[in-house]
Design an enzyme around this catalytic site. Structure first.
Site, PDB file in Angstrom:
ATOM      1  N   GLU A 101      -2.765  -9.936   9.432  1.00 57.57           N
ATOM      2  CA  GLU A 101      -1.954  -8.867   8.829  1.00 57.57           C
ATOM      3  C   GLU A 101      -1.146  -9.377   7.648  1.00 57.57           C
ATOM      4  O   GLU A 101      -0.955  -8.661   6.673  1.00 57.57           O
ATOM      5  CB  GLU A 101      -1.022  -8.247   9.872  1.00 57.57           C
ATOM      6  CG  GLU A 101      -1.771  -7.427  10.919  1.00 57.57           C
ATOM      7  CD  GLU A 101      -0.838  -6.564  11.721  1.00 57.57           C
ATOM      8  OE1 GLU A 101      -0.725  -6.782  12.934  1.00 57.57           O
ATOM      9  OE2 GLU A 101      -0.188  -5.677  11.144  1.00 57.57           O
ATOM     10  N   ASN A 120       0.274  -1.201   6.007  1.00 56.47           N
ATOM     11  CA  ASN A 120      -0.055  -0.720   7.353  1.00 56.47           C
ATOM     12  C   ASN A 120       0.911   0.439   7.581  1.00 56.47           C
ATOM     13  O   ASN A 120       2.113   0.214   7.749  1.00 56.47           O
ATOM     14  CB  ASN A 120       0.165  -1.860   8.362  1.00 56.47           C
ATOM     15  CG  ASN A 120      -0.250  -1.477   9.768  1.00 56.47           C
ATOM     16  OD1 ASN A 120      -0.360  -0.282  10.083  1.00 56.47           O
ATOM     17  ND2 ASN A 120      -0.495  -2.467  10.602  1.00 56.47           N
ATOM     18  N   GLU A 173      -1.448   2.733  16.023  1.00 50.81           N
ATOM     19  CA  GLU A 173      -1.486   2.006  14.746  1.00 50.81           C
ATOM     20  C   GLU A 173      -2.940   1.923  14.272  1.00 50.81           C
ATOM     21  O   GLU A 173      -3.853   1.734  15.103  1.00 50.81           O
ATOM     22  CB  GLU A 173      -0.947   0.582  14.986  1.00 50.81           C
ATOM     23  CG  GLU A 173      -1.129  -0.385  13.845  1.00 50.81           C
ATOM     24  CD  GLU A 173      -0.837  -1.831  14.252  1.00 50.81           C
ATOM     25  OE1 GLU A 173      -1.080  -2.190  15.435  1.00 50.81           O
ATOM     26  OE2 GLU A 173      -0.355  -2.589  13.391  1.00 50.81           O
ATOM     27  N   ASN A 199      -1.586  -2.269  18.401  1.00 50.02           N
ATOM     28  CA  ASN A 199      -2.817  -2.978  18.768  1.00 50.02           C
ATOM     29  C   ASN A 199      -2.342  -4.357  19.211  1.00 50.02           C
ATOM     30  O   ASN A 199      -1.957  -5.174  18.357  1.00 50.02           O
ATOM     31  CB  ASN A 199      -3.750  -3.165  17.562  1.00 50.02           C
ATOM     32  CG  ASN A 199      -4.378  -1.878  17.077  1.00 50.02           C
ATOM     33  OD1 ASN A 199      -5.518  -1.577  17.422  1.00 50.02           O
ATOM     34  ND2 ASN A 199      -3.677  -1.108  16.277  1.00 50.02           N
ATOM     35  N   LYS A 255       4.747  -0.601   7.656  1.00 56.87           N
ATOM     36  CA  LYS A 255       5.100  -1.661   8.614  1.00 56.87           C
ATOM     37  C   LYS A 255       5.825  -2.810   7.926  1.00 56.87           C
ATOM     38  O   LYS A 255       5.330  -3.384   6.947  1.00 56.87           O
ATOM     39  CB  LYS A 255       3.829  -2.171   9.295  1.00 56.87           C
ATOM     40  CG  LYS A 255       4.067  -3.196  10.410  1.00 56.87           C
ATOM     41  CD  LYS A 255       2.752  -3.508  11.097  1.00 56.87           C
ATOM     42  CE  LYS A 255       2.926  -4.459  12.274  1.00 56.87           C
ATOM     43  NZ  LYS A 255       1.616  -4.715  12.944  1.00 56.87           N
ATOM     44  N   CYS A 283       3.897  -1.302  15.892  1.00 53.09           N
ATOM     45  CA  CYS A 283       3.474  -2.469  16.645  1.00 53.09           C
ATOM     46  C   CYS A 283       4.508  -3.601  16.732  1.00 53.09           C
ATOM     47  O   CYS A 283       5.474  -3.480  17.461  1.00 53.09           O
ATOM     48  CB  CYS A 283       2.150  -2.977  16.116  1.00 53.09           C
ATOM     49  SG  CYS A 283       1.279  -3.889  17.377  1.00 53.09           S
TER      50      CYS A 283
HETATM   51  N1  ING Z   1       0.109  -6.829  17.213  1.00 55.50           N
HETATM   52  C1  ING Z   1       0.830  -7.647  18.113  1.00 55.50           C
HETATM   53  C2  ING Z   1       2.189  -7.101  18.525  1.00 55.50           C
HETATM   54  O1  ING Z   1       3.242  -7.439  18.011  1.00 55.50           O
HETATM   55  C3  ING Z   1       1.292  -9.857  18.896  1.00 55.50           C
HETATM   56  C4  ING Z   1       0.927  -9.069  17.660  1.00 55.50           C
HETATM   57  C5  ING Z   1       0.378  -9.979  19.955  1.00 55.50           C
HETATM   58  C6  ING Z   1       2.549 -10.401  19.011  1.00 55.50           C
HETATM   59  C7  ING Z   1       0.751 -10.695  21.108  1.00 55.50           C
HETATM   60  C8  ING Z   1       2.933 -11.098  20.158  1.00 55.50           C
HETATM   61  C9  ING Z   1       2.032 -11.252  21.214  1.00 55.50           C
HETATM   62  O2  ING Z   1       2.160  -6.332  19.477  1.00 55.50           O
HETATM   63  C10 ING Z   1       0.465  -6.215  16.063  1.00 55.50           C
HETATM   64  N2  ING Z   1      -0.505  -5.504  15.444  1.00 55.50           N
HETATM   65  O3  ING Z   1       1.589  -6.291  15.584  1.00 55.50           O
END
Ligand code: ING
Length: 329
Positions: A146, A110, A47, A197, A127, A172
């Site tokens: 985001e 995204n 991503e 990420n 996204k 993601c």
């Molecule tokens: N990043 C994360 C994901 O869904 C996140 C956001 C981090 C959600 C940690 C839950 C726990 O993997 C993105 N960019 O969506």
């Protein structure tokens, strides 16, 4: 008869804030060349692969945000990537921040694109599940803006015929939602390409941090098995601008088995010869959707965004069931 697609998951280590597009593209080109050496047909990048993960910072001015976006694809710098892939006879999936004039206004998405071996963009995804928050929250060690910098995708979860098979994409946070895979599964997807990420630390729920690696594998293996599809999940991992992010890129079979996984948090390409026909036995038996699904009972899945009372649920389900029976489906 086997329909083999040899796929490379091109994991990226950290991308520094000051790293130029061309410096990043040098790293992507190195991945393409390693993919070629391994006999890949397709190389999958994470991503937002062209820059650091900029939603971790709060920006007031739109100009400071837009600098992270691509207003042309391919553009002056990314053309080199397209040319190299075409010269090597490789298809690739690229994630990037898309700035576009559409329907009379400036849009920010995204985005992920699938580029075939001829260099043509044969699929695009924007996204849909945007995690994080829309306002500056200084209490956090780092932001996850985001919801501020991107609009939810407006292209749906589509699948694309390429490389002799049926490919889908998501990005993601999408990978955590079963609906993502199921909508593509209901279009016969055979390989889902996704990048992520994922910070190790999730500020609103630090007690989850220890399970981040497990959740990453769990949701992708489940999505694969429950929809009889390959899943290729590719990380931007390592500690990027002070924020540790999980790696764990992997190639997962329709049986829900991880057949290849990265060993590091750096730039690392893993590859596997994936037989798309491996999907068939699952699509014809345990997940023969036409034979086994009971959509008349799934009214809440699209009938509400959040949790409802049992009474409200009854009402939504009754309406849904009546429509379903009226359609005589
Ligand atoms: N990043 C994360 C994901 O869904 C996140 C956001 C981090 C959600 C940690 C839950 C726990 O993997 C993105 N960019 O969506």
């Amino acid at each position: 008869m086997a329909r083999i697609v040899t796929v490379g998951a091109a994991q990226m280590g950290p991308i520094a804030k000051e790293e130029t597009r061309n410096e990043v593209i040098d790293r992507l080109v190195a991945h393409l060349r390693e993919g070629k050496r391994r006999g890949c047909d397709l190389v999958v990048f994470p991503e937002l692969t062209l820059t650091t993960f900029f939603p971790r910072w709060f920006y007031e001015d739109q100009a400071d945000i837009d600098r992270w976006f691509e207003s042309e694809m391919p553009g002056p710098e990314t053309k080199r990537l397209f040319d190299e892939a075409k010269a090597l006879g490789l298809a690739f999936k690229l994630g990037y921040a898309e700035l576009i004039e559409e329907e009379g206004r400036t849009r920010h998405f995204n985005t992920a694109i699938l580029v075939d071996k001829s260099g043509a963009i044969t699929g695009k995804y924007r996204k849909i599940h945007l995690p994080g928050h829309a306002e500056h929250e200084p209490w956090r060690q780092f932001q996850h803006l985001e919801k501020r910098y991107f609009e939810p995708g407006n292209l749906g979860f589509r699948v694309f015929d390429a490389l002799g098979g049926r490919f889908g994409m998501c990005i993601c946070n999408d990978r955590r939602w079963p609906e993502t895979y199921r909508v593509m599964g209901l279009q016969g997807v055979e390989m889902v390409l996704l990048g992520y990420n994922t910070p190790v630390h999730n500020p609103p729920a630090p007690e989850h941090d220890a399970f981040g690696w497990h959740h990453n594998t769990l949701v992708m293996q489940s999505g694969a098995y429950q929809n009889a599809t390959w899943v290729v999940g590719v990380a931007k991992g390592g500690t990027e601008e002070g924020v540790p992010s999980i790696a764990g890129s992997q190639i997962i079979s329709p049986a829900g088995i991880t057949v290849a996984e990265t060993l590091t948090e750096r730039d690392e390409l893993i590859s596997a010869a994936c037989d798309l026909d491996e999907c068939a036995s699952y699509k014809a038996s345990v997940f023969a959707f036409e034979r086994h699904r009971e959509p008349a009972n799934y009214g809440l899945i699209t009938g509400t965004r959040g949790v409802v009372t049992p009474e409200e649920a009854e009402r939504i389900e009754a309406e849904h069931r009546a429509r379903w029976e009226a359609d005589g489906a």
